[in-house]
Write a protein that holds these residues in place. Structure first.
Motif, PDB file in Angstrom:
ATOM      1  N   GLY A 103      -6.902  -1.249 -10.102  1.00 42.10           N
ATOM      2  CA  GLY A 103      -6.464  -2.599 -10.339  1.00 42.10           C
ATOM      3  C   GLY A 103      -5.350  -2.840 -11.181  1.00 42.10           C
ATOM      4  O   GLY A 103      -5.027  -3.832 -11.585  1.00 42.10           O
ATOM      5  N   ALA A 104      -4.558  -1.921 -11.754  1.00 43.83           N
ATOM      6  CA  ALA A 104      -3.588  -1.853 -12.252  1.00 43.83           C
ATOM      7  C   ALA A 104      -2.325  -2.872 -11.565  1.00 43.83           C
ATOM      8  O   ALA A 104      -2.253  -3.042 -10.667  1.00 43.83           O
ATOM      9  N   ARG A 105      -1.584  -3.489 -12.520  1.00 46.50           N
ATOM     10  CA  ARG A 105      -0.805  -4.528 -12.149  1.00 46.50           C
ATOM     11  C   ARG A 105       0.729  -3.736 -12.484  1.00 46.50           C
ATOM     12  O   ARG A 105       0.906  -3.002 -13.103  1.00 46.50           O
ATOM     13  N   ASP A 106       1.453  -3.753 -11.392  1.00 45.39           N
ATOM     14  CA  ASP A 106       3.111  -3.088 -11.516  1.00 45.39           C
ATOM     15  C   ASP A 106       4.034  -3.941 -10.860  1.00 45.39           C
ATOM     16  O   ASP A 106       3.709  -5.136 -10.147  1.00 45.39           O
ATOM     17  N   LEU A 107       5.119  -3.517 -10.816  1.00 42.26           N
ATOM     18  CA  LEU A 107       6.223  -4.307 -10.141  1.00 42.26           C
ATOM     19  C   LEU A 107       6.641  -3.094  -9.019  1.00 42.26           C
ATOM     20  O   LEU A 107       7.053  -1.951  -9.335  1.00 42.26           O
ATOM     21  N   GLN A 108       6.944  -3.709  -7.808  1.00 47.99           N
ATOM     22  CA  GLN A 108       7.552  -2.779  -6.731  1.00 47.99           C
ATOM     23  C   GLN A 108       9.055  -2.962  -6.902  1.00 47.99           C
ATOM     24  O   GLN A 108       9.889  -3.943  -6.569  1.00 47.99           O
ATOM     25  N   ASP A 109       9.736  -1.792  -7.332  1.00 50.93           N
ATOM     26  CA  ASP A 109      11.037  -1.967  -7.617  1.00 50.93           C
ATOM     27  C   ASP A 109      12.012  -1.508  -6.457  1.00 50.93           C
ATOM     28  O   ASP A 109      12.949  -1.972  -6.574  1.00 50.93           O
ATOM     29  N   GLU A 110      11.681  -0.706  -5.554  1.00 54.93           N
ATOM     30  CA  GLU A 110      12.154  -0.503  -4.314  1.00 54.93           C
ATOM     31  C   GLU A 110      11.248  -0.637  -3.019  1.00 54.93           C
ATOM     32  O   GLU A 110      10.053  -0.903  -3.278  1.00 54.93           O
ATOM     33  N   PRO A 111      12.095  -0.630  -2.080  1.00 55.80           N
ATOM     34  CA  PRO A 111      11.363  -0.563  -0.656  1.00 55.80           C
ATOM     35  C   PRO A 111      10.092   0.501  -0.908  1.00 55.80           C
ATOM     36  O   PRO A 111      10.431   1.281  -1.232  1.00 55.80           O
ATOM     37  N   LEU A 112       8.952  -0.072  -0.443  1.00 57.40           N
ATOM     38  CA  LEU A 112       7.837   0.541  -0.274  1.00 57.40           C
ATOM     39  C   LEU A 112       7.691   1.900   0.504  1.00 57.40           C
ATOM     40  O   LEU A 112       7.805   1.813   1.654  1.00 57.40           O
ATOM     41  N   ARG A 113       7.303   3.025   0.167  1.00 55.44           N
ATOM     42  CA  ARG A 113       7.338   4.283   0.707  1.00 55.44           C
ATOM     43  C   ARG A 113       5.813   4.605   0.955  1.00 55.44           C
ATOM     44  O   ARG A 113       5.236   4.593  -0.268  1.00 55.44           O
ATOM     45  N   VAL A 114       5.123   4.557   1.911  1.00 59.27           N
ATOM     46  CA  VAL A 114       3.827   4.618   1.959  1.00 59.27           C
ATOM     47  C   VAL A 114       3.154   5.997   1.676  1.00 59.27           C
ATOM     48  O   VAL A 114       3.767   6.854   2.284  1.00 59.27           O
ATOM     49  N   THR A 115       2.578   6.238   0.691  1.00 57.07           N
ATOM     50  CA  THR A 115       2.130   7.569   0.561  1.00 57.07           C
ATOM     51  C   THR A 115       0.513   7.453   0.241  1.00 57.07           C
ATOM     52  O   THR A 115       0.006   7.084  -0.805  1.00 57.07           O
ATOM     53  N   PRO A 116      -0.243   7.588   1.531  1.00 55.19           N
ATOM     54  CA  PRO A 116      -1.683   7.431   1.100  1.00 55.19           C
ATOM     55  C   PRO A 116      -2.333   8.175   0.161  1.00 55.19           C
ATOM     56  O   PRO A 116      -1.966   9.388   0.043  1.00 55.19           O
ATOM     57  N   PRO A 117      -3.489   7.646  -0.500  1.00 60.50           N
ATOM     58  CA  PRO A 117      -3.906   6.104  -0.072  1.00 60.50           C
ATOM     59  C   PRO A 117      -3.027   5.398  -0.784  1.00 60.50           C
ATOM     60  O   PRO A 117      -2.368   5.402  -1.840  1.00 60.50           O
ATOM     61  N   VAL A 118      -2.913   4.137  -0.176  1.00 62.72           N
ATOM     62  CA  VAL A 118      -2.179   2.765  -0.557  1.00 62.72           C
ATOM     63  C   VAL A 118      -2.997   1.581  -0.477  1.00 62.72           C
ATOM     64  O   VAL A 118      -3.651   1.522   0.745  1.00 62.72           O
ATOM     65  N   ASP A 119      -3.245   0.647  -1.535  1.00 62.98           N
ATOM     66  CA  ASP A 119      -3.915  -0.446  -1.126  1.00 62.98           C
ATOM     67  C   ASP A 119      -3.471  -1.607  -2.177  1.00 62.98           C
ATOM     68  O   ASP A 119      -3.926  -1.396  -3.503  1.00 62.98           O
ATOM     69  N   ARG A 120      -2.482  -2.217  -1.806  1.00 57.38           N
ATOM     70  CA  ARG A 120      -1.684  -2.863  -2.774  1.00 57.38           C
ATOM     71  C   ARG A 120      -1.854  -4.366  -2.228  1.00 57.38           C
ATOM     72  O   ARG A 120      -1.459  -4.705  -1.126  1.00 57.38           O
ATOM     73  N   VAL A 121      -1.981  -5.169  -3.266  1.00 52.43           N
ATOM     74  CA  VAL A 121      -2.007  -7.020  -2.794  1.00 52.43           C
ATOM     75  C   VAL A 121      -0.328  -7.238  -3.507  1.00 52.43           C
ATOM     76  O   VAL A 121      -0.409  -7.263  -4.775  1.00 52.43           O
ATOM     77  N   PHE A 122       0.571  -7.557  -2.870  1.00 51.39           N
ATOM     78  CA  PHE A 122       1.692  -7.891  -3.258  1.00 51.39           C
ATOM     79  C   PHE A 122       1.477  -9.606  -3.486  1.00 51.39           C
ATOM     80  O   PHE A 122       1.185 -10.293  -2.356  1.00 51.39           O
ATOM     81  N   PHE A 123       2.108 -10.277  -4.530  1.00 52.21           N
ATOM     82  CA  PHE A 123       1.946 -11.782  -4.884  1.00 52.21           C
ATOM     83  C   PHE A 123       3.249 -12.323  -4.482  1.00 52.21           C
ATOM     84  O   PHE A 123       4.221 -11.727  -4.777  1.00 52.21           O
ATOM     85  N   ASP A 124       3.059 -13.525  -4.252  1.00 47.09           N
ATOM     86  CA  ASP A 124       4.193 -14.259  -4.211  1.00 47.09           C
ATOM     87  C   ASP A 124       5.097 -13.985  -3.245  1.00 47.09           C
ATOM     88  O   ASP A 124       6.432 -14.159  -3.516  1.00 47.09           O
ATOM     89  N   HIS A 125       4.561 -13.568  -2.085  1.00 45.54           N
ATOM     90  CA  HIS A 125       5.464 -13.034  -1.061  1.00 45.54           C
ATOM     91  C   HIS A 125       5.473 -14.006   0.246  1.00 45.54           C
ATOM     92  O   HIS A 125       4.234 -14.004   0.621  1.00 45.54           O
ATOM     93  N   THR A 126       6.640 -14.562   0.456  1.00 44.01           N
ATOM     94  CA  THR A 126       6.448 -15.714   1.687  1.00 44.01           C
ATOM     95  C   THR A 126       7.277 -15.057   2.945  1.00 44.01           C
ATOM     96  O   THR A 126       7.376 -15.911   3.817  1.00 44.01           O
ATOM     97  N   GLY A 127       7.994 -14.119   2.617  1.00 43.38           N
ATOM     98  CA  GLY A 127       9.095 -13.695   3.732  1.00 43.38           C
ATOM     99  C   GLY A 127       8.719 -12.549   4.847  1.00 43.38           C
ATOM    100  O   GLY A 127       7.367 -12.470   5.058  1.00 43.38           O
ATOM    101  N   ALA A 128       9.414 -11.988   5.299  1.00 36.92           N
ATOM    102  CA  ALA A 128       9.116 -11.097   6.509  1.00 36.92           C
ATOM    103  C   ALA A 128       9.115  -9.681   5.752  1.00 36.92           C
ATOM    104  O   ALA A 128       9.593  -9.329   5.001  1.00 36.92           O
ATOM    105  N   VAL A 129       8.366  -8.683   6.562  1.00 37.71           N
ATOM    106  CA  VAL A 129       8.680  -7.258   6.070  1.00 37.71           C
ATOM    107  C   VAL A 129       8.780  -6.522   7.562  1.00 37.71           C
ATOM    108  O   VAL A 129       8.615  -6.994   8.613  1.00 37.71           O
ATOM    109  N   ILE A 130       9.411  -5.415   7.395  1.00 36.43           N
ATOM    110  CA  ILE A 130       9.954  -4.562   8.422  1.00 36.43           C
ATOM    111  C   ILE A 130       9.207  -3.277   8.154  1.00 36.43           C
ATOM    112  O   ILE A 130       9.338  -2.549   7.344  1.00 36.43           O
ATOM    113  N   LEU A 131       8.359  -2.817   9.143  1.00 34.14           N
ATOM    114  CA  LEU A 131       7.816  -1.405   9.167  1.00 34.14           C
ATOM    115  C   LEU A 131       8.678  -0.540   9.768  1.00 34.14           C
ATOM    116  O   LEU A 131       8.993  -0.751  11.047  1.00 34.14           O
ATOM    117  N   HIS A 132       9.204   0.546   9.214  1.00 31.17           N
ATOM    118  CA  HIS A 132       9.897   1.531   9.927  1.00 31.17           C
ATOM    119  C   HIS A 132       9.187   2.673  10.270  1.00 31.17           C
ATOM    120  O   HIS A 132       9.227   3.462   9.607  1.00 31.17           O
TER     121      HIS A 132
END
Ligand code: TA6
Length: 291
Positions: free
Chosen positions: A193-222
């Motif tokens: 439950g630690a809180r943090d700031l995503q400073d760069e585009p997310l690189r998925v390194t499983p396990p990953v389980d994050r709830v991003f707040f105040d996000h209303t836009g689109a995301v692109i999965l590459h």
């Protein structure tokens, strides 16, 4: 039940069939095809024309109606994750466990559409007191649009958290880039439950389980050789989840090897973005998928 649905909704581009004990509705048109089961009003497949399957469903998923199918796009409502006060209640609410009613199917102007409803009943009120009407609309056009509308028919206001818990099929989740979440605050379930700031585009390194707040836009999965675009309306949170090897071993209905083939990118209103739905009001949560 299958026969009745077939008779009621017979038209070109509509196929209703059984898989195990579950009914399946397949809509197809020039843009592709989409399959939905009334159990949880869960989208289980989206195949864009000329493209590949965009949605992941576990090969060991259960189709006997005893639980939600593992994968697809489960509807999490009226709470996301663990119940806020009662850990004994099932995670992600009851809507994904309920049988929804298919109320309309339309093929017109190049768009295929279906609507499923769920109303409060003694069974839902034994779990959660609210008097509600839910609609899930699935619309297949150049993109796939899924909208969940919740109407509060109670006297009381509600605190709601929710998600369209989309599992995407990918070549390899490991190292995958997800663009659009940079600059956002998040809660990390993997780090207790630690809180943090995503400073760069997310690189998925499983396990990953994050709830991003105040996000209303689109995301692109590459993904390796394609992009999946996920846009949304009525949503303030985006959840990214892949259980990794150890997490997958603990999960029901998922083989130990399957986790690199999937990543969840969920259109949500969760935790800090839970909201009040006032008596007599409704809210629509929409996810738009382009693959
Ligand atoms: O949305 C991510 C998440 O809440 C994870 O923490 C994980 O529990 C996942 O959903 C799946 O939940 P489920 O209840 O379907 O096993």
């Amino acid at each position: 039940m299958i026969k009745q649905l077939q008779e009621r909704f017979a038209q070109p581009g509509v196929r209703i069939y059984r898989h195990g004990k579950l009914a399946m509705l397949e809509l197809s048109n020039a843009h592709g095809s989409v399959t939905i089961t009334p159990l949880g009003a869960t989208v289980l497949s989206y195949m864009p024309t000329g493209g590949e399957e965009a949605i992941w469903v576990s090969e060991t998923a259960v189709y006997d109606g005893s639980k939600p199918v593992r994968g697809g796009i489960p509807v999490c409502w009226p709470w996301f994750g663990a119940h806020p006060d009662d850990p004994a209640k099932k995670a992600h609410g009851f809507a994904r466990h309920a049988q929804w009613e298919l109320v309309s199917v339309n093929q017109s102007g190049g768009t295929a559409e279906a609507t499923f409803c769920l109303d409060s009943s003694d069974a839902t009120q034994a779990i959660w007191a609210g008097d509600f009407h839910l609609e899930l609309n699935v619309s297949l056009d150049t993109r796939l649009t899924i909208s969940l509308t919740a109407e509060n028919r109670s006297e009381a206001d509600w605190n709601i958290s929710e998600a369209l818990h989309s599992y995407f099929r990918v070549r390899d989740a490991r190292g995958m880039l997800i663009e659009g979440l940079e600059g956002l605050r998040y809660m990390d379930k993997v780090r207790a439950g630690a809180r943090d700031l995503q400073d760069e585009p997310l690189r998925v390194t499983p396990p990953v389980d994050r709830v991003f707040f105040d996000h209303t836009g689109a995301v692109i999965l590459h993904d390796a050789d394609r992009r999946i675009m996920i846009d949304k309306v009525g949503s303030q949170s985006t959840v990214v989840w892949n259980p990794g090897a150890e997490g997958a071993r603990e999960l029901a209905d998922m083989s130990d090897e399957a986790w690199p083939e999937m990543v969840c990118v969920e259109t949500a209103n969760a935790l800090d973005n839970a909201y009040t739905l006032e008596s007599g009001q409704s809210h629509t949560l929409t996810t738009v998928i382009g693959a």
